[in-house]
Design an enzyme around this catalytic site. Structure first.
Site, short mmCIF file in Angstrom:
data_model
loop_
_atom_site.label_atom_id
_atom_site.label_comp_id
_atom_site.label_asym_id
_atom_site.label_seq_id
_atom_site.Cartn_x
_atom_site.Cartn_y
_atom_site.Cartn_z
N LEU A 36 0.82 -1.22 0.00
CA LEU A 36 0.00 0.00 0.00
C LEU A 36 0.85 1.26 0.00
CD1 LEU A 36 -2.81 -1.00 2.54
CD2 LEU A 36 -2.73 -1.35 0.05
N HIS A 40 -3.42 4.19 -2.57
CA HIS A 40 -4.41 3.29 -1.97
C HIS A 40 -5.11 3.97 -0.78
CE1 HIS A 40 -1.36 0.21 -3.51
NE2 HIS A 40 -2.47 -0.16 -4.13
N GLN A 156 -9.05 0.00 -16.32
CA GLN A 156 -9.61 -0.95 -15.34
C GLN A 156 -10.92 -0.42 -14.75
OE1 GLN A 156 -7.34 -3.28 -12.27
NE2 GLN A 156 -8.00 -1.62 -10.94
N MET A 187 1.93 7.35 -8.12
CA MET A 187 2.27 6.32 -7.13
C MET A 187 1.84 4.95 -7.63
SD MET A 187 1.78 7.91 -3.44
CE MET A 187 2.56 9.47 -3.03
N ARG A 190 4.57 -0.82 -8.06
CA ARG A 190 5.69 -1.26 -8.90
C ARG A 190 6.83 -0.24 -8.91
NH1 ARG A 190 1.25 -3.82 -12.00
NH2 ARG A 190 1.69 -6.05 -12.04
#
Ligand code: AMP
Length: 287
Positions: A36, A40, A156, A187, A190
């Site tokens: 996180l 998030h 998505q 952010m 990965r």
């Protein structure tokens, strides 16, 4: 700071959510793969503001990774994740085992809607079927009133919106803005794969999105010209390869030739062995 309540058993989570909902409480869901970061956490904040209880799921979903992608090395940082979530109250966290989400012998999958086909769909052909399948399962085990998704993964969130529409899922999908580092880098879990030098190169992605969006906002309408300039800039900055640079209709994700209304500029590129995606909305000046 209260340690969040952690569930491993999806059936127990569902039963307890139903009890709260029967008492009139509103439940928000934030699906994540863990590792996180502030992006998030901004989803959790928005859920907290709108709901009585937030359920965060942490599950690195194997079916959305193709062979050769980073499923095995994807960062798993559960202890830190739970600490970060402890500043929110009340938060419940579902951390299921793979077998709990994919009972042995499972063969049913959700075929992602048509909007999954361009862009990521070209480069990661089975990715969105995996995403749609796990998100629908998460909606089943955490039957929330609202679910929060980041625009960082623009396609998505469009896939989820279409799926919820098509399959009559009674959950309101809330889109949340991209959270960036101070220097503009979007952010991402990965980002921790990047060396310092790669991180500097990766910055060219958000910078070129910013510069392209400014050009659109000052009246540039030629999408092909803007795209090829962006590709040149990214490669000159040291990006190793580009999967796509696209300027598209934010609703249909179809490529735009002449920019006459709001567009989304999307990039997927590789820096070293790390594949990064980012995007930005831009609208032309009013006539
Ligand atoms: P992930 O853990 O990468 O699957 O992401 C979980 C959720 O967090 C998805 O809805 C992402 O779009 C969202 N998210 C990831 N990065 C960001 C970011 N930088 N800003 C806002 N939301 C994000």
């Amino acid at each position: 700071m209260t340690a969040p309540r952690v569930f491993h058993d999806p059936a127990q989570l569902r039963a307890e959510i139903r009890v709260l909902q029967a008492q009139g409480q509103r439940v928000g869901l934030v699906p994540t793969m863990g590792a996180l970061h502030e992006g998030h956490l901004s989803l959790v904040e928005q859920s907290q503001a709108a709901c009585d209880l937030t359920v965060v799921t942490i599950f690195v979903n194997p079916t959305q990774f193709a062979p050769g992608e980073d499923f095995e090395k994807y960062p798993r940082t559960l202890e830190t994740d739970l600490q970060l979530l402890s500043k929110f109250d009340p938060v419940w966290v579902l951390v299921p085992e793979v077998d709990a989400m994919y009972p042995p012998g499972s063969t049913t999958v959700v075929k992602a809607p048509r909007i999954a086909q361009p862009l990521e769909g070209v480069h990661r052909p089975s990715h969105f079927d995996g995403v749609a399948t796990i998100v629908l399962k998460l909606f089943e085990v955490a039957p929330a009133d609202m679910a929060f998704f980041g625009q960082k993964d623009f396609q998505q969130v469009r896939v989820i919106e279409e799926m919820v529409h098509d399959l009559l899922v009674p959950i309101e999908i809330v889109r949340c803005e991209i959270v960036r580092e101070k220097d503009g880098l979007a952010m991402s879990s990965r980002n921790r794969y990047l060396t310092a030098e790669e991180r500097e190169i990766a910055l060219s992605i958000s910078r070129s999105l910013g510069s392209t969006s400014r050009q659109i906002e000052s009246g540039e309408i030629d999408a092909a010209g803007l795209r090829s300039k962006m590709e040149e800039t990214l490669l000159a900055a040291g990006v190793d390869s580009i999967d796509y640079v696209a300027i598209a209709d934010p609703q249909t994700l179809e490529s735009v030739q002449t920019i006459t209304a709001e567009v989304v500029i999307l990039v997927a590129a590789r820096v070293g062995s790390t594949r990064l995606i980012d995007n930005m909305l831009a609208a032309p000046p009013l006539p």
